[in-house]
Structure formats: C-alpha cells, structure tokens
Design an enzyme around this catalytic site. Structure first.
Site, short mmCIF file in Angstrom:
data_model
loop_
_atom_site.label_atom_id
_atom_site.label_comp_id
_atom_site.label_asym_id
_atom_site.label_seq_id
_atom_site.Cartn_x
_atom_site.Cartn_y
_atom_site.Cartn_z
N LYS A 178 0.85 11.46 6.06
CA LYS A 178 -0.46 10.88 6.37
C LYS A 178 -0.51 10.47 7.84
O LYS A 178 -0.55 11.35 8.68
CB LYS A 178 -0.75 9.77 5.37
N SER A 233 -5.69 4.06 -2.48
CA SER A 233 -6.01 5.32 -1.83
C SER A 233 -7.45 5.77 -2.03
O SER A 233 -7.99 6.50 -1.21
CB SER A 233 -5.04 6.41 -2.28
N HIS A 256 -0.83 4.69 2.76
CA HIS A 256 -1.98 4.69 3.67
C HIS A 256 -1.94 3.54 4.66
O HIS A 256 -2.85 3.39 5.47
CB HIS A 256 -3.29 4.62 2.87
C1 LIG Z 1 -0.54 10.58 -0.85
C2 LIG Z 1 0.11 9.53 -1.67
C3 LIG Z 1 1.34 9.75 -2.28
C4 LIG Z 1 1.99 11.11 -2.27
O1 LIG Z 1 2.64 11.37 -1.07
P1 LIG Z 1 2.96 12.90 -0.73
O2 LIG Z 1 3.98 12.82 0.35
O3 LIG Z 1 1.67 13.51 -0.30
O4 LIG Z 1 3.50 13.52 -1.98
C5 LIG Z 1 1.93 8.70 -2.92
N1 LIG Z 1 1.32 7.50 -3.03
C6 LIG Z 1 0.12 7.26 -2.49
C7 LIG Z 1 -0.50 5.92 -2.63
C8 LIG Z 1 -0.54 8.28 -1.81
O5 LIG Z 1 -1.74 8.07 -1.31
#
Ligand SMILES: *Cc1c(COP(=O)(O)O)cnc(C)c1O
Length: 384
Positions: free
Chosen positions: A237, A177, A205
């Site tokens: 996302k 990320s 992602h």
């Molecule tokens: C954003 C993210 C999460 C968390 O997801 P949310 O639904 O925002 O709580 C988990 N793992 C990764 C790799 C992320 O980038």
C-alpha cells in the site's frame, strides 16, 4: 461442472454484484491509462505515490542485478537473503519493536499469525468490520471466533470477561479499510491487558500515512509493545512495493518462524523486492511533505463534499467513502464516473454489509488540488 458454476455466476450478475477487472496500460499513479483511456485514479492504495517512484524502481533493478529474479526457496530452506534480513532490521527499528518478520503478503501474514498463536481451546475476538484476511485467519485457527461491535470497547470487554479460554487474542484493523475510521486503540489495549488478552493490530492502511514519521497508528498514538504486542503492516500500500511484515518481541517472531504455516511453506519474496522496500522505507520516513499534502487534500475533499451534500463517513484518513446504500446504484454511479474519466472503488456486499454499498475514494499525495475539485464536480453531476 460448468453448468453448476454458471448458475451461481448468473445469480451474482442478477444481484448486481458481478465483479470485473480493468487492464491498466501504465504504472500506478494519480492518472492512469485504462483500456487505452486516461483516468483519474481515485482507487489505489498508493497513498504516498511511491508505487511509481523512479528511485524505488531503480532499487528494484539493482536488487535484480545482484540477486536475480526469484528467491528460489522458502525462508527456512535457502530463500532468506541478506536483503530480507536487512529489511527486517530496518522495519524493527521503524516500528520500535525488537524484531520484525517478512511475509509474502498481508493476507498470508494474518492467516499465519492467528493460526500460529491460537488453537481449539482459545478465543479470538474480532471487530465486525475487520479485513477478510483476519477473519479467515481466525477460522483457520479453529479458536472460538467472536465478532464484537465495531470499535466498541464495552462489547469487547464484556466478551473478554465472559471467557475462560486459555489464550485470548483481540484483533483489529488499524485504519478500517472500507470505512477509513480508527479503533479506540488505547482503551482497547487497557481492557485487553486487564483480561490477560493479547492485542493484534493490522495497520495495513496506517503505515506510511499516519504518525510523524509514517509509523502508523502506533506512532500517532504512541502505543508501546505492552499495549500492542502484535503489529502487522503491509508493503503493497503506502510503501508502493509488495509483501508484509509482523513486528513484536523476540518470542513472538521465533514462534512465527517455528509454527506459522503461511511463513514456512511458501517461497520467500524476491530479494529485489526487499531491496525496493528498503528504498521505499527511507523515502517514506524522510519525505514528510507527502503526509502533509495528504492531510490537506483530505480536508479539501471533505469540505467540498460537505458543500455539495455528499454522504461522507467519519474518516480523517485518505480513505473517504461516499455512502450510496443502494447496491445497484453504486454500480451505475461508478460507470458514469468512469465515463467521465474518474476511477473510484465501487464497494458492495460481501465486502461490506448488504445495503451499505459505497464509493470508496482513496486520496494520494500525488493528486493535485485541481483533481480533487474535478472529482467533486463529477460526483455532483452524477448525483452521488
Ligand atoms: C490489503 C490488506 C491486507 C492484505 O495485504 P496484502 O499484502 O495485499 O495481501 C490485510 N489487511 C488489511 C487491513 C488490508 O487492507
């Protein structure tokens, strides 16, 4: 109490690590209103531009008309609606796995999966650069938590070989990320299987962005359930909605329903959000032009960045970090960019290791080529 807390806050400010929020006065899009001023948005995870899509908003409204605003209870009591059930079936089909299970957030999914699968006698091996929610899930499980060198299959194999734990779980981000790079999943799956381990991939992602139909890294590399038995995705996302899911075998999903505390002891997502996610899933799969546009914007950005000598990282994904390394300088550049109307992520410790501060630039299918060029100009003028 406040005096003690203030001491730690002051220290954080002196280290240039103090964090502040901005108020958006508009929906998430390529251009947003922030504190009343228009900004080019290069820091959202809305890779496909679906967070502001009118048809998905309409689905959310229709879902609210039918189901109201709240689910009213957890999934195991009376909060599990037909809308949740249908989305789970669609996500299972989308991922090519027998079943999928919705969680309220990705953070909770990761905490809930790792702690449901492992206990004191077990081992969890995590990439050094894994997302905080994966590391926290490992801590919560009380398993022996080891972090292997980033994307390094040899280090992973050595640690698997050295362990006689009952259960061995290998955990990695799909797309990292903060760096935007990818783990060598095929090789990792092979060594993990050789040592009777289980591989868990959090492709928060990758879903929507990678793979011909947006099926993420698993689709792009054509990895089977035997190679990746535990798959996590998030809906906040590229999907542009909210929530998360785990996909895998019947036994995995039933285990989570019975034993995953962050699944059991929390209110189910509003059903209307599930209706919106179903609408998003359809658009995301059908409109491959969004992925194609992203690929072309990524290469335009990288080419331009190379010409002006920016310190890029080895990423082909829409996450394009520009290394600054001086953590204080990251903040200064960030503010200068803000004054010019460009919002990027200013990433500092503890999110990344000390001294590896960076601008995290996120591209979206809704950006224009002109916006990319303007961003590059702005980066050059502030001396990034
Ligand atoms: C954003 C993210 C999460 C968390 O997801 P949310 O639904 O925002 O709580 C988990 N793992 C990764 C790799 C992320 O980038």
């Amino acid at each position: 109490m406040d005096l003690t807390l203030q001491g730690a806050l002051d220290e954080r400010r002196q280290q240039h690590l103090y964090r502040q929020r901005s108020n958006l006065n508009s929906r998430c899009a390529a251009t947003v209103m922030v504190d009343g001023k228009s900004q080019h948005n290069f820091c959202s995870n809305d890779y496909l531009g679906l967070a502001g899509h009118p048809d998905i908003a309409k689905a959310l409204q229709q879902g609210a008309d039918e189901y109201g605003t709240g689910s009213g209870a957890s999934h195991l009591i009376s909060g599990h609606s037909q809308a949740h059930e249908q989305l789970e079936q669609e996500l299972a089909e989308f991922t090519g796995r027998p079943r999928a299970l919705l969680f309220s957030t990705g953070y909770m999914a990761n905490m809930g999966v790792i702690s449901a699968l492992l206990g004191r006698r077990d081992l969890v091996l995590q990439d050094r650069l894994n997302h905080a929610s994966l590391l926290d899930g490992g801590l919560l499980s009380r398993a022996d938590l080891q972090r292997y060198k980033h994307a390094n299959t040899d280090d992973l194999a050595a640690r698997l070989r050295a362990s006689n734990a009952e259960r061995k779980l290998v955990v990695t981000d799909g797309v990292f990320s903060m760096d935007g790079d990818l783990p060598p999943l095929e090789a990792m799956a092979t060594v993990t299987n050789q040592h009777q381990g289980w591989l868990m991939v959090d492709d928060a992602h990758g879903f929507g962005v990678l793979g011909k139909n947006g099926g993420g890294l698993i689709e792009a590399l054509d990895l089977s359930i035997d190679q990746v038995p535990i798959l996590v995705g998030t809906l906040g996302k590229a999907f542009g909605t909210f929530g998360a899911f785990v996909a895998g075998s019947e036994a995995l999903i039933e285990t989570l329903i019975q034993f995953s505390r962050s699944y059991i002891y929390t209110t189910a997502l509003p059903p209307a959000v599930a209706v919106a996610s179903s609408a998003s899933l359809k658009i995301l799969q059908a409109e491959s032009w969004r992925r194609e546009k992203l690929v072309s914007l990524v290469s335009r950005f990288r080419l331009g960045a190379e010409q002006i000598g920016l310190d890029l990282m080895d990423s082909q994904t829409p996450i394009q970090p520009v290394q600054i390394n001086n953590d204080q300088r990251v903040m200064e550049i960030n503010q200068q960019l803000r004054a010019k109307g460009f919002m990027v992520g200013a990433i500092r410790p503890p999110t990344v290791p000390k001294g590896s501060g960076r601008l995290r630039i996120c591209l979206s299918a809704t950006h224009t080529e002109q916006q990319i060029d303007q961003l590059l100009e702005a980066l050059e003028s502030v001396g990034a």
